[in-house]
Scaffold this motif. Structure first.
Motif, mmCIF file in Angstrom:
data_model
loop_
_atom_site.group_PDB
_atom_site.id
_atom_site.type_symbol
_atom_site.label_atom_id
_atom_site.label_comp_id
_atom_site.label_asym_id
_atom_site.label_seq_id
_atom_site.Cartn_x
_atom_site.Cartn_y
_atom_site.Cartn_z
ATOM 1 N N CYS A 126 0.840 -1.206 0.000
ATOM 2 C CA CYS A 126 0.000 0.000 0.000
ATOM 3 C C CYS A 126 0.872 1.253 0.000
ATOM 4 C CB CYS A 126 -0.926 0.019 1.212
ATOM 5 S SG CYS A 126 -2.232 -1.219 1.195
ATOM 6 N N LEU A 127 1.903 1.266 0.826
ATOM 7 C CA LEU A 127 2.814 2.412 0.859
ATOM 8 C C LEU A 127 3.486 2.621 -0.496
ATOM 9 C CD1 LEU A 127 4.544 2.043 4.346
ATOM 10 C CD2 LEU A 127 3.162 3.997 3.582
ATOM 11 N N ALA A 128 3.940 1.534 -1.104
ATOM 12 C CA ALA A 128 4.604 1.650 -2.408
ATOM 13 C C ALA A 128 3.633 2.174 -3.464
ATOM 14 C CB ALA A 128 5.173 0.298 -2.825
ATOM 15 N N ARG A 129 2.426 1.664 -3.467
ATOM 16 C CA ARG A 129 1.428 2.056 -4.463
ATOM 17 C C ARG A 129 1.053 3.535 -4.334
ATOM 18 N NH1 ARG A 129 -2.296 -1.127 -7.475
ATOM 19 N NH2 ARG A 129 -4.187 0.013 -8.062
ATOM 20 N N TYR A 130 1.039 4.040 -3.096
ATOM 21 C CA TYR A 130 0.591 5.409 -2.854
ATOM 22 C C TYR A 130 1.742 6.316 -2.410
ATOM 23 C CZ TYR A 130 -3.788 3.090 -3.568
ATOM 24 O OH TYR A 130 -4.798 2.347 -4.133
ATOM 25 N N HIS A 131 2.909 6.080 -2.975
ATOM 26 C CA HIS A 131 4.057 6.982 -2.896
ATOM 27 C C HIS A 131 4.504 7.291 -1.469
ATOM 28 C CE1 HIS A 131 3.334 7.383 -7.175
ATOM 29 N NE2 HIS A 131 2.062 7.590 -6.866
ATOM 30 N N GLY A 132 4.387 6.304 -0.579
ATOM 31 C CA GLY A 132 4.872 6.455 0.786
ATOM 32 C C GLY A 132 3.978 7.290 1.680
ATOM 33 N N ASP A 133 2.821 7.706 1.196
ATOM 34 C CA ASP A 133 1.911 8.522 2.000
ATOM 35 C C ASP A 133 1.164 7.629 2.988
ATOM 36 O OD1 ASP A 133 0.557 11.246 2.346
ATOM 37 O OD2 ASP A 133 -1.147 9.877 2.070
ATOM 38 N N VAL A 134 1.447 7.811 4.262
ATOM 39 C CA VAL A 134 0.884 6.945 5.301
ATOM 40 C C VAL A 134 -0.638 7.018 5.316
ATOM 41 C CG1 VAL A 134 0.730 6.563 7.809
ATOM 42 C CG2 VAL A 134 2.961 6.942 6.734
ATOM 43 N N SER A 135 -1.199 8.203 5.197
ATOM 44 C CA SER A 135 -2.653 8.349 5.264
ATOM 45 C C SER A 135 -3.349 7.640 4.106
ATOM 46 C CB SER A 135 -3.037 9.833 5.290
ATOM 47 O OG SER A 135 -2.578 10.438 6.475
ATOM 48 N N THR A 136 -2.837 7.827 2.897
ATOM 49 C CA THR A 136 -3.454 7.180 1.737
ATOM 50 C C THR A 136 -3.261 5.665 1.813
ATOM 51 O OG1 THR A 136 -3.036 9.182 0.431
ATOM 52 C CG2 THR A 136 -3.589 7.179 -0.791
ATOM 53 N N ALA A 137 -2.086 5.232 2.243
ATOM 54 C CA ALA A 137 -1.830 3.791 2.396
ATOM 55 C C ALA A 137 -2.759 3.203 3.458
ATOM 56 C CB ALA A 137 -0.367 3.544 2.759
ATOM 57 N N ALA A 138 -2.969 3.929 4.545
ATOM 58 C CA ALA A 138 -3.879 3.445 5.595
ATOM 59 C C ALA A 138 -5.307 3.355 5.062
ATOM 60 C CB ALA A 138 -3.818 4.364 6.815
ATOM 61 N N ALA A 139 -5.722 4.337 4.281
ATOM 62 C CA ALA A 139 -7.065 4.303 3.684
ATOM 63 C C ALA A 139 -7.203 3.075 2.785
ATOM 64 C CB ALA A 139 -7.325 5.582 2.893
ATOM 65 N N ALA A 140 -6.166 2.775 2.019
ATOM 66 C CA ALA A 140 -6.198 1.612 1.131
ATOM 67 C C ALA A 140 -6.180 0.312 1.926
ATOM 68 C CB ALA A 140 -5.022 1.655 0.163
ATOM 69 N N HIS A 142 -7.442 -0.159 4.767
ATOM 70 C CA HIS A 142 -8.766 -0.269 5.373
ATOM 71 C C HIS A 142 -9.866 -0.526 4.340
ATOM 72 C CE1 HIS A 142 -12.572 1.491 6.904
ATOM 73 N NE2 HIS A 142 -12.215 0.866 8.011
ATOM 74 N N SER A 143 -9.844 0.209 3.240
ATOM 75 C CA SER A 143 -10.978 0.202 2.309
ATOM 76 C C SER A 143 -10.694 -0.443 0.959
ATOM 77 C CB SER A 143 -11.440 1.647 2.075
ATOM 78 O OG SER A 143 -11.822 2.244 3.288
ATOM 79 N N GLY A 144 -9.449 -0.782 0.703
ATOM 80 C CA GLY A 144 -9.099 -1.439 -0.551
ATOM 81 C C GLY A 144 -8.546 -0.483 -1.601
ATOM 82 N N TRP A 145 -7.723 -1.034 -2.465
ATOM 83 C CA TRP A 145 -7.084 -0.244 -3.514
ATOM 84 C C TRP A 145 -8.104 0.316 -4.497
ATOM 85 C CZ3 TRP A 145 -2.192 -3.502 -5.176
ATOM 86 C CH2 TRP A 145 -1.300 -3.562 -4.106
ATOM 87 N N GLY A 146 -9.102 -0.473 -4.834
ATOM 88 C CA GLY A 146 -10.108 -0.019 -5.798
ATOM 89 C C GLY A 146 -10.828 1.231 -5.309
ATOM 90 N N THR A 147 -11.191 1.240 -4.051
ATOM 91 C CA THR A 147 -11.878 2.397 -3.474
ATOM 92 C C THR A 147 -10.976 3.618 -3.516
ATOM 93 O OG1 THR A 147 -13.183 0.972 -2.033
ATOM 94 C CG2 THR A 147 -12.995 3.291 -1.386
ATOM 95 N N VAL A 148 -9.736 3.465 -3.080
ATOM 96 C CA VAL A 148 -8.802 4.592 -3.042
ATOM 97 C C VAL A 148 -8.470 5.056 -4.459
ATOM 98 C CG1 VAL A 148 -6.450 5.299 -2.410
ATOM 99 C CG2 VAL A 148 -7.887 4.076 -0.761
ATOM 100 N N ASP A 149 -8.233 4.125 -5.371
ATOM 101 C CA ASP A 149 -7.937 4.513 -6.757
ATOM 102 C C ASP A 149 -9.081 5.334 -7.354
ATOM 103 O OD1 ASP A 149 -5.531 3.199 -6.531
ATOM 104 O OD2 ASP A 149 -6.102 1.497 -7.813
ATOM 105 N N GLY A 150 -10.319 4.964 -7.035
ATOM 106 C CA GLY A 150 -11.472 5.721 -7.514
ATOM 107 C C GLY A 150 -11.499 7.132 -6.942
ATOM 108 N N LEU A 151 -11.164 7.276 -5.678
ATOM 109 C CA LEU A 151 -11.141 8.595 -5.045
ATOM 110 C C LEU A 151 -10.019 9.469 -5.600
ATOM 111 C CD1 LEU A 151 -11.815 7.551 -1.341
ATOM 112 C CD2 LEU A 151 -13.426 8.644 -2.929
#
Length: 192
Positions: A126-140, A142-151
């Motif tokens: 998750c961290l690698a996919r979202y450029h090391g951003d802890v908050s975005t990685a935590a959201a992913a 919790h809620s999945g990559w598909g949800t975060v990618d859509g947002l």
């Protein structure tokens, strides 16, 4: 100096000493309370997997504390299991990446060694996919990559399209806040 003045000075010195000791005791008590609320458990597994996956171990402790409260037998209403609360779908995906030929099963997620191994790998992904951003990685997480990618495709949630600045779902936002607060406390208590 009169005897009366000397007694007063002595009492002031005694009161000051008592106050200093009380403040020290209060600080020590608060520190012990924080350590009890933010423990370091399963350290061998956490430390090893943190190194293996390039993740700050304090971040892994934050996730475990938030997900399960360090209960290896925890199970969520959606069937996520163990310390890092991994669902069966996520387990299958992780297994295909790191344990393809191992006889590990979904039931093995109650084993702290297996759970932390799989959870650390997934959070690192998750961290690698979202450029090391802890908050975005935590959201992913919790809620999945598909949800975060859509947002990420919506400007009201992401200025860059790479990380989220707004978490529109209540549970997601609460989770991200909990992870960040726990991580801050762990860093304050145990960081260099």
């Amino acid at each position: 100096m009169t005897k009366k003045l000397a007694k007063r000075i002595l009492w002031l010195v005694v009161l000051a000493a008592v106050a200093v000791l009380a403040v020290r005791g209060l600080r020590e008590g608060l520190y012990r309370l924080d350590v009890a609320r933010y423990p370091l458990k399963y350290t061998e597994y956490v430390e090893n997997e943190a190194v293996a996956n390039g993740v700050d171990p304090l971040l892994l402790y934050s996730i475990i504390r938030t997900e399960s409260g360090f209960d290896p037998n925890a199970e969520s209403s959606v069937g996520a299991r163990g310390l890092m609360q991994i669902t069966e779908v996520t387990f299958d995906w992780i297994k295909s990446k790191i344990a393809k030929n191992e006889p590990v099963t979904f039931d093995d997620l109650y084993d702290p060694a297996v759970n932390i191994r799989f959870g650390a790998y997934y959070f690192a992904a998750c961290l690698a996919r979202y450029h090391g951003d802890v908050s975005t990685a935590a959201a992913a997480y919790h809620s999945g990559w598909g949800t975060v990618d859509g947002l990420l495709e919506k400007a009201e949630y992401s200025a860059s399209g790479e990380t989220l600045h707004t978490f529109p779902y209540e549970q997601m936002g609460l989770y991200v806040t909990k992870i960040n607060r726990a991580y801050e406390r762990y860093q304050a208590l145990y960081g260099a």
